[in-house]
Design an enzyme around this catalytic site. Sequence first.
Site, short mmCIF file in Angstrom:
data_model
loop_
_atom_site.label_atom_id
_atom_site.label_comp_id
_atom_site.label_asym_id
_atom_site.label_seq_id
_atom_site.Cartn_x
_atom_site.Cartn_y
_atom_site.Cartn_z
N ASN A 13 3.74 -12.16 35.31
CA ASN A 13 4.83 -11.58 36.09
C ASN A 13 5.34 -10.40 35.26
O ASN A 13 6.03 -10.58 34.27
CB ASN A 13 5.95 -12.62 36.29
CG ASN A 13 7.18 -12.01 36.94
OD1 ASN A 13 7.15 -10.86 37.43
ND2 ASN A 13 8.29 -12.74 36.95
N TRP A 14 4.96 -9.22 35.70
CA TRP A 14 5.29 -8.01 34.92
C TRP A 14 6.77 -7.63 35.01
O TRP A 14 7.23 -6.78 34.29
CB TRP A 14 4.43 -6.84 35.39
CG TRP A 14 2.99 -6.90 34.98
CD1 TRP A 14 2.37 -7.92 34.30
CD2 TRP A 14 1.99 -5.90 35.18
NE1 TRP A 14 1.05 -7.61 34.08
CE2 TRP A 14 0.79 -6.38 34.61
CE3 TRP A 14 2.00 -4.65 35.80
CZ2 TRP A 14 -0.39 -5.63 34.64
CZ3 TRP A 14 0.82 -3.90 35.84
CH2 TRP A 14 -0.37 -4.40 35.26
N LYS A 15 7.47 -8.22 35.96
CA LYS A 15 8.88 -7.87 36.20
C LYS A 15 9.00 -6.36 36.40
O LYS A 15 8.09 -5.77 36.98
CB LYS A 15 9.74 -8.41 35.05
CG LYS A 15 9.47 -9.91 34.82
CD LYS A 15 10.45 -10.58 33.92
CE LYS A 15 10.07 -12.06 33.77
NZ LYS A 15 11.00 -12.84 32.99
N HIS A 98 12.42 -16.26 41.98
CA HIS A 98 12.52 -16.17 40.52
C HIS A 98 13.99 -16.25 40.10
O HIS A 98 14.87 -15.74 40.80
CB HIS A 98 11.89 -14.86 40.03
CG HIS A 98 11.69 -14.85 38.55
ND1 HIS A 98 12.72 -14.56 37.69
CD2 HIS A 98 10.61 -15.16 37.79
CE1 HIS A 98 12.25 -14.68 36.45
NE2 HIS A 98 10.99 -15.03 36.49
N GLU A 100 15.63 -14.67 38.01
CA GLU A 100 16.31 -13.38 37.87
C GLU A 100 16.80 -12.89 39.23
O GLU A 100 17.85 -12.24 39.33
CB GLU A 100 15.38 -12.36 37.20
CG GLU A 100 15.23 -12.65 35.72
CD GLU A 100 13.88 -12.29 35.13
OE1 GLU A 100 13.13 -11.52 35.74
OE2 GLU A 100 13.59 -12.82 34.03
N GLU A 170 10.38 -22.97 35.80
CA GLU A 170 10.82 -22.02 34.78
C GLU A 170 12.26 -22.32 34.38
O GLU A 170 13.20 -21.88 35.06
CB GLU A 170 10.75 -20.59 35.33
CG GLU A 170 9.35 -20.14 35.69
CD GLU A 170 9.21 -18.63 35.61
OE1 GLU A 170 8.24 -18.18 35.00
OE2 GLU A 170 10.07 -17.90 36.12
N GLY A 176 12.39 -15.39 28.49
CA GLY A 176 12.65 -14.20 27.69
C GLY A 176 13.49 -14.46 26.46
O GLY A 176 13.98 -13.52 25.82
N SER A 216 8.79 -18.15 28.07
CA SER A 216 8.34 -17.90 26.68
C SER A 216 6.99 -18.56 26.37
O SER A 216 6.75 -18.99 25.25
CB SER A 216 9.40 -18.34 25.67
OG SER A 216 10.59 -17.59 25.86
N GLY A 237 5.75 -13.98 31.49
CA GLY A 237 6.49 -12.72 31.50
C GLY A 237 6.03 -11.83 30.36
O GLY A 237 4.99 -11.17 30.44
N GLY A 238 6.80 -11.81 29.29
CA GLY A 238 6.56 -10.89 28.16
C GLY A 238 5.12 -10.85 27.68
O GLY A 238 4.56 -9.76 27.48
P1 13P Z 1 8.89 -14.85 29.64
O1 13P Z 1 7.44 -15.32 29.53
O2 13P Z 1 9.09 -13.45 29.21
O3 13P Z 1 9.83 -15.83 29.03
O4 13P Z 1 9.20 -14.84 31.22
C1 13P Z 1 8.88 -15.94 31.98
C2 13P Z 1 9.08 -15.59 33.41
O5 13P Z 1 10.20 -15.39 33.85
C3 13P Z 1 7.89 -15.46 34.26
O6 13P Z 1 8.25 -15.37 35.60
#
Ligand code: 13P
Length: 255
Positions: A13-15, A98, A100, A170, A176, A216, A237-238
């Site tokens: 998930n590149w956000k 999600h 966020e 999640e 993050g 994470s 994510g990251g």
């Molecule tokens: P991180 O891997 O950066 O913690 O993000 C997880 C995430 O929100 C994937 O949708």
Amino acid sequence: MDFSNRTPIVAGNWKMNMTRAEAKKLIEEIRPLVKDAACEVALCVPFTDLETAGAAMEGSNLKLGAQNCHWAASGAFTGEISAAMLAELGVSYVVIGHSERRQYFGETDQTVNARMKAALSCGLRVILCVGETLAQRESGQTPLVICNQVKAALDGITAAQMKEIVIAYEPVWAIGTGKTATAQQAGEVCALIRGMVQGLYNEAVADALRIQYGGSMNAKNAAELLAQYDIDGGLIGGASLKAPDFAAIVAAAKQ
Ligand code: 13P
């Protein structure tokens, strides 16, 4: 329960990261590293990257994903994107709900449900995200929060449609932050989700459901998390923004 039939799925998930030029470069780096993956691999990219990413993935085992879609087919919804628009671009997966979006953009269990139905009606597969906050975990509300989110999101979704849905657990406090849920914590909640789905549908639907962990997840902790009986992949994510890190997670996901 027999989980040998579940093909794991690792999705990036590149956000809100990666311009089109950056997206092309990253996909060109990822492609050869994951070509022999034993799992399904998807990249959920910003809307503006979809066309470029789709072209860069052509002929590979990578699946194209988006990060949201609206519940209406079309109309006066400035700034929104419909499921049909995504389907036209070759999108296979769309992330819905999600944390966020729930936290910053007013997403509710009801809008999550409506968006899922729109996505499914256009032939898209859904990655449904659920998860508790730190305060909810510390006050012992995790099972209740997860059950409420799952139940509301799946309201009116048929057993046949469940084949097109992946659920991502999640925990909000792990996203993050560098704080990963322990494999046991993550496994427990994923087992709870599978049990709930069995209650809402039946054992066959629950057995076939793929449940990801996200928060994470990285090259170092992926194998332990993915070894959990009820964890069938990751939403990353990251670590999905760096080809070698993402590829290491993909390599850790075996059927
Ligand atoms: P991180 O891997 O950066 O913690 O993000 C997880 C995430 O929100 C994937 O949708």
